[in-house]
Write an enzyme that holds these catalytic residues in place. Structure first.
Site, short mmCIF file in Angstrom:
data_model
loop_
_atom_site.label_atom_id
_atom_site.label_comp_id
_atom_site.label_asym_id
_atom_site.label_seq_id
_atom_site.Cartn_x
_atom_site.Cartn_y
_atom_site.Cartn_z
N VAL A 8 -94.70 -18.53 -36.80
CA VAL A 8 -94.40 -18.71 -35.28
C VAL A 8 -95.35 -18.31 -34.32
O VAL A 8 -96.30 -17.28 -35.05
CB VAL A 8 -92.87 -17.74 -35.19
CG1 VAL A 8 -93.34 -16.32 -35.42
CG2 VAL A 8 -92.61 -17.91 -33.98
N CYS A 9 -95.46 -18.73 -33.44
CA CYS A 9 -96.68 -18.07 -32.57
C CYS A 9 -95.87 -18.07 -31.17
O CYS A 9 -94.84 -17.93 -31.06
CB CYS A 9 -97.93 -19.05 -32.47
SG CYS A 9 -97.33 -20.79 -31.70
N ARG A 10 -96.58 -18.28 -29.90
CA ARG A 10 -95.91 -18.37 -28.63
C ARG A 10 -94.99 -19.26 -28.41
O ARG A 10 -94.04 -19.41 -28.00
CB ARG A 10 -96.95 -18.16 -27.47
CG ARG A 10 -96.55 -17.86 -26.20
CD ARG A 10 -97.65 -17.83 -25.38
NE ARG A 10 -97.08 -17.88 -23.65
CZ ARG A 10 -97.43 -18.87 -23.02
NH1 ARG A 10 -97.77 -19.97 -23.54
NH2 ARG A 10 -96.93 -18.98 -21.92
N GLY B 174 -95.62 -22.63 -30.40
CA GLY B 174 -95.50 -23.57 -31.62
C GLY B 174 -96.86 -24.42 -31.84
O GLY B 174 -97.04 -24.90 -32.89
N MET C 199 -91.97 -18.24 -30.04
CA MET C 199 -91.19 -17.02 -29.53
C MET C 199 -90.63 -17.35 -28.23
O MET C 199 -89.43 -16.70 -27.82
CB MET C 199 -92.17 -15.78 -29.81
CG MET C 199 -92.26 -15.34 -31.04
SD MET C 199 -90.88 -14.80 -32.02
CE MET C 199 -90.01 -13.51 -30.91
#
Length: 109
Positions: free
Chosen positions: A60-62, A64, A88
């Protein structure tokens, strides 16, 4: 590198799933999934020994984008990684738990 990476929606990620959060420290500090481990994308290549061997490993990141690039890289290295679509931002917007290490209110931007 393939244009397609394994991807799942936030709703398909089990609540206690092994997650690798590849955002930078300030983003992680602002809030993260409770079961996530932090390993910034910028440090990934030098810290591959710290990548969990979970199958699947949700990344996961901010939003995608970075996590999709990390999943493509991890797949080339033989890791069973899956991108979390929407990152996220989607995790938080869908009401999933978000925590901070210092107990302050999470701030997912």
């Amino acid at each position: 590198m393939s244009d397609q990476v394994p991807t799942v929606s936030v709703s398909d990620v089990p609540a206690d799933a092994p997650m690798l959060d590849v955002r930078e420290l300030d983003e992680w500090t602002a809030g993260h999934a409770p079961a996530a481990r932090h390993l910034p994308m910028s440090e990934l290549a030098g810290r591959t020994g710290e990548i969990p061997g979970d199958d699947p490993l949700y990344v996961v990141c901010r939003s995608g984008g970075r996590s999709a690039r990390v999943v493509a890289y991890l797949a080339q290295q033989g890791f069973p990684a899956v991108n979390v679509a929407g990152g996220m931002q989607e995790w938080s917007a869908s009401g999933r738990d978000v925590v901070t290490d210092d107990g302050s209110a999470p701030r997912i931007a």
